[in-house]
Design a protein around this motif. Structure first.
Motif, PDB file in Angstrom:
ATOM      1  N   ASP A 151     -10.801  -1.776  -1.750  1.00  0.00           N
ATOM      2  CA  ASP A 151      -9.482  -1.773  -2.380  1.00  0.00           C
ATOM      3  C   ASP A 151      -8.488  -0.944  -1.575  1.00  0.00           C
ATOM      4  O   ASP A 151      -7.317  -1.314  -1.432  1.00  0.00           O
ATOM      5  N   PHE A 152      -8.943   0.193  -1.047  1.00  0.00           N
ATOM      6  CA  PHE A 152      -8.061   1.028  -0.236  1.00  0.00           C
ATOM      7  C   PHE A 152      -7.682   0.285   1.043  1.00  0.00           C
ATOM      8  O   PHE A 152      -6.522   0.316   1.470  1.00  0.00           O
ATOM      9  N   TRP A 153      -8.652  -0.403   1.644  1.00  0.00           N
ATOM     10  CA  TRP A 153      -8.371  -1.150   2.874  1.00  0.00           C
ATOM     11  C   TRP A 153      -7.342  -2.242   2.626  1.00  0.00           C
ATOM     12  O   TRP A 153      -6.406  -2.419   3.415  1.00  0.00           O
ATOM     13  N   VAL A 154      -7.481  -2.987   1.510  1.00  0.00           N
ATOM     14  CA  VAL A 154      -6.520  -4.051   1.194  1.00  0.00           C
ATOM     15  C   VAL A 154      -5.140  -3.460   0.974  1.00  0.00           C
ATOM     16  O   VAL A 154      -4.137  -3.979   1.495  1.00  0.00           O
ATOM     17  N   ALA A 155      -5.058  -2.360   0.194  1.00  0.00           N
ATOM     18  CA  ALA A 155      -3.762  -1.735  -0.068  1.00  0.00           C
ATOM     19  C   ALA A 155      -3.133  -1.227   1.228  1.00  0.00           C
ATOM     20  O   ALA A 155      -1.924  -1.382   1.452  1.00  0.00           O
ATOM     21  N   PHE A 156      -3.945  -0.641   2.089  1.00  0.00           N
ATOM     22  CA  PHE A 156      -3.431  -0.141   3.362  1.00  0.00           C
ATOM     23  C   PHE A 156      -2.931  -1.293   4.223  1.00  0.00           C
ATOM     24  O   PHE A 156      -1.867  -1.203   4.842  1.00  0.00           O
ATOM     25  N   LYS A 157      -3.686  -2.373   4.247  1.00  0.00           N
ATOM     26  CA  LYS A 157      -3.329  -3.543   5.063  1.00  0.00           C
ATOM     27  C   LYS A 157      -1.976  -4.098   4.651  1.00  0.00           C
ATOM     28  O   LYS A 157      -1.159  -4.474   5.497  1.00  0.00           O
ATOM     29  N   VAL A 158      -1.715  -4.149   3.339  1.00  0.00           N
ATOM     30  CA  VAL A 158      -0.485  -4.773   2.847  1.00  0.00           C
ATOM     31  C   VAL A 158       0.669  -3.784   2.784  1.00  0.00           C
ATOM     32  O   VAL A 158       1.783  -4.077   3.227  1.00  0.00           O
ATOM     33  N   TRP A 159       0.414  -2.573   2.235  1.00  0.00           N
ATOM     34  CA  TRP A 159       1.518  -1.666   1.916  1.00  0.00           C
ATOM     35  C   TRP A 159       1.737  -0.554   2.941  1.00  0.00           C
ATOM     36  O   TRP A 159       2.790   0.098   2.914  1.00  0.00           O
ATOM     37  N   ALA A 160       0.789  -0.287   3.808  1.00  0.00           N
ATOM     38  CA  ALA A 160       0.980   0.764   4.812  1.00  0.00           C
ATOM     39  C   ALA A 160       1.278   0.185   6.187  1.00  0.00           C
ATOM     40  O   ALA A 160       2.116   0.723   6.918  1.00  0.00           O
ATOM     41  N   THR A 161       0.620  -0.908   6.528  1.00  0.00           N
ATOM     42  CA  THR A 161       0.824  -1.482   7.861  1.00  0.00           C
ATOM     43  C   THR A 161       2.273  -1.904   8.068  1.00  0.00           C
ATOM     44  O   THR A 161       2.848  -1.683   9.144  1.00  0.00           O
ATOM     45  N   MET A 162       2.884  -2.489   7.047  1.00  0.00           N
ATOM     46  CA  MET A 162       4.268  -2.938   7.191  1.00  0.00           C
ATOM     47  C   MET A 162       5.237  -1.775   7.384  1.00  0.00           C
ATOM     48  O   MET A 162       6.071  -1.812   8.310  1.00  0.00           O
ATOM     49  N   PRO A 163       5.197  -0.713   6.552  1.00  0.00           N
ATOM     50  CA  PRO A 163       6.097   0.423   6.812  1.00  0.00           C
ATOM     51  C   PRO A 163       5.882   1.054   8.181  1.00  0.00           C
ATOM     52  O   PRO A 163       6.848   1.444   8.850  1.00  0.00           O
ATOM     53  N   ILE A 164       4.621   1.172   8.598  1.00  0.00           N
ATOM     54  CA  ILE A 164       4.351   1.711   9.936  1.00  0.00           C
ATOM     55  C   ILE A 164       5.012   0.833  10.999  1.00  0.00           C
ATOM     56  O   ILE A 164       5.621   1.331  11.958  1.00  0.00           O
ATOM     57  N   THR A 165       4.920  -0.471  10.812  1.00  0.00           N
ATOM     58  CA  THR A 165       5.528  -1.394  11.769  1.00  0.00           C
ATOM     59  C   THR A 165       7.044  -1.281  11.760  1.00  0.00           C
ATOM     60  O   THR A 165       7.687  -1.314  12.820  1.00  0.00           O
ATOM     61  N   VAL A 166       7.628  -1.133  10.571  1.00  0.00           N
ATOM     62  CA  VAL A 166       9.091  -0.988  10.468  1.00  0.00           C
ATOM     63  C   VAL A 166       9.556   0.275  11.183  1.00  0.00           C
ATOM     64  O   VAL A 166      10.551   0.259  11.920  1.00  0.00           O
ATOM     65  N   VAL A 167       8.844   1.387  10.978  1.00  0.00           N
ATOM     66  CA  VAL A 167       9.199   2.633  11.660  1.00  0.00           C
ATOM     67  C   VAL A 167       9.108   2.454  13.176  1.00  0.00           C
ATOM     68  O   VAL A 167       9.992   2.885  13.927  1.00  0.00           O
TER      69      VAL A 167
END
Length: 218
Positions: free
Chosen positions: A179-195
């Motif tokens: 569950d943490f991996w899925v949440a990270f994949k969707v909600w963390a990867t995108m902000p990191i990419t935007v930054v």
């Protein structure tokens, strides 16, 4: 009929333009489907009993992710009569590893998919630079126009960034819950990419070129 399947090279006057927001939605949509299906897998299986045959929530999410990605590519082709290069490569890897995930009922394959995709993108971009090709223009040519040096710098930076994303995916899926991996994949990867993209703005501003207003007769 279109004279080619894959989108044209950057700055090619014959290349069809797509609304950037629509392009973003087509690329982000399958990820949102994946997150929603993983978090609501049991409810979806209760509503659509056929999904029970796929396995647990992650396997349901994988199947729906594959379907959403295929739909996204079909819509892209219907609009432009060509297929975007990077989403096409990603889609092929998703279908292969997603298929293995469902067939073998093993979460490892779908969790490794971002590592493989990002590693492949890094190899394509950095490998292209070795042959004097700045392939990132295939991805961002519709958003802005850059000179050759600008595309070279951005391609190098994105190649290194994809290596970073591949590494961080390996750390997360090997050390944290699904569950943490899925949440990270969707909600963390995108902000990191935007930054990361924001830090590329000085390069974009320095190397931007004005679109041609007419055809040069010379």
């Amino acid at each position: 009929m279109a004279d080619r399947i894959i989108e044209r090279s950057p700055n090619n006057p014959a290349k069809k333009e797509m609304n950037p927001l629509l392009k973003f939605a087509l690329e982000l949509g399958p990820l949102l489907v994946f997150f929603f299906a993983n978090s609501r897998g049991e409810q979806l299986a209760d509503t659509f009993p056929v999904l029970h045959d796929l396995g647990g929530p992650l396997f349901i999410a994988t199947a729906l992710f594959m379907a959403a990605l295929a739909i996204s590519l079909v819509v892209s082709y219907a609009i432009q009569r060509t297929l975007p290069l990077m989403p096409l490569v990603s889609g092929i890897v998703v279908l292969v590893f997603g298929g293995l995930t469902l067939y073998l009922q093993s979460e490892i394959f779908i969790k490794m998919k971002p590592t493989i995709v990002n590693g492949l993108f890094a190899a394509i971009l950095l490998g292209g630079l070795c042959f004097g090709k700045s392939l990132l223009g295939y991805v961002f040519d519709q958003a802005f126009k850059l000179d050759a040096e600008g595309w070279r710098k951005l391609t190098l930076n994105w190649g290194l960034f994809f290596i970073f994303l591949a590494g961080i995916n390996e750390v997360v899926w090997r050390n944290f819950s699904t569950d943490f991996w899925v949440a990270f994949k969707v909600w963390a990867t995108m902000p990191i990419t935007v930054v990361f993209m924001l830090f590329q703005y000085p390069i974009i501003r320095k190397h931007s070129i004005a679109p041609a207003e007419g055809t040069d007769a010379s």
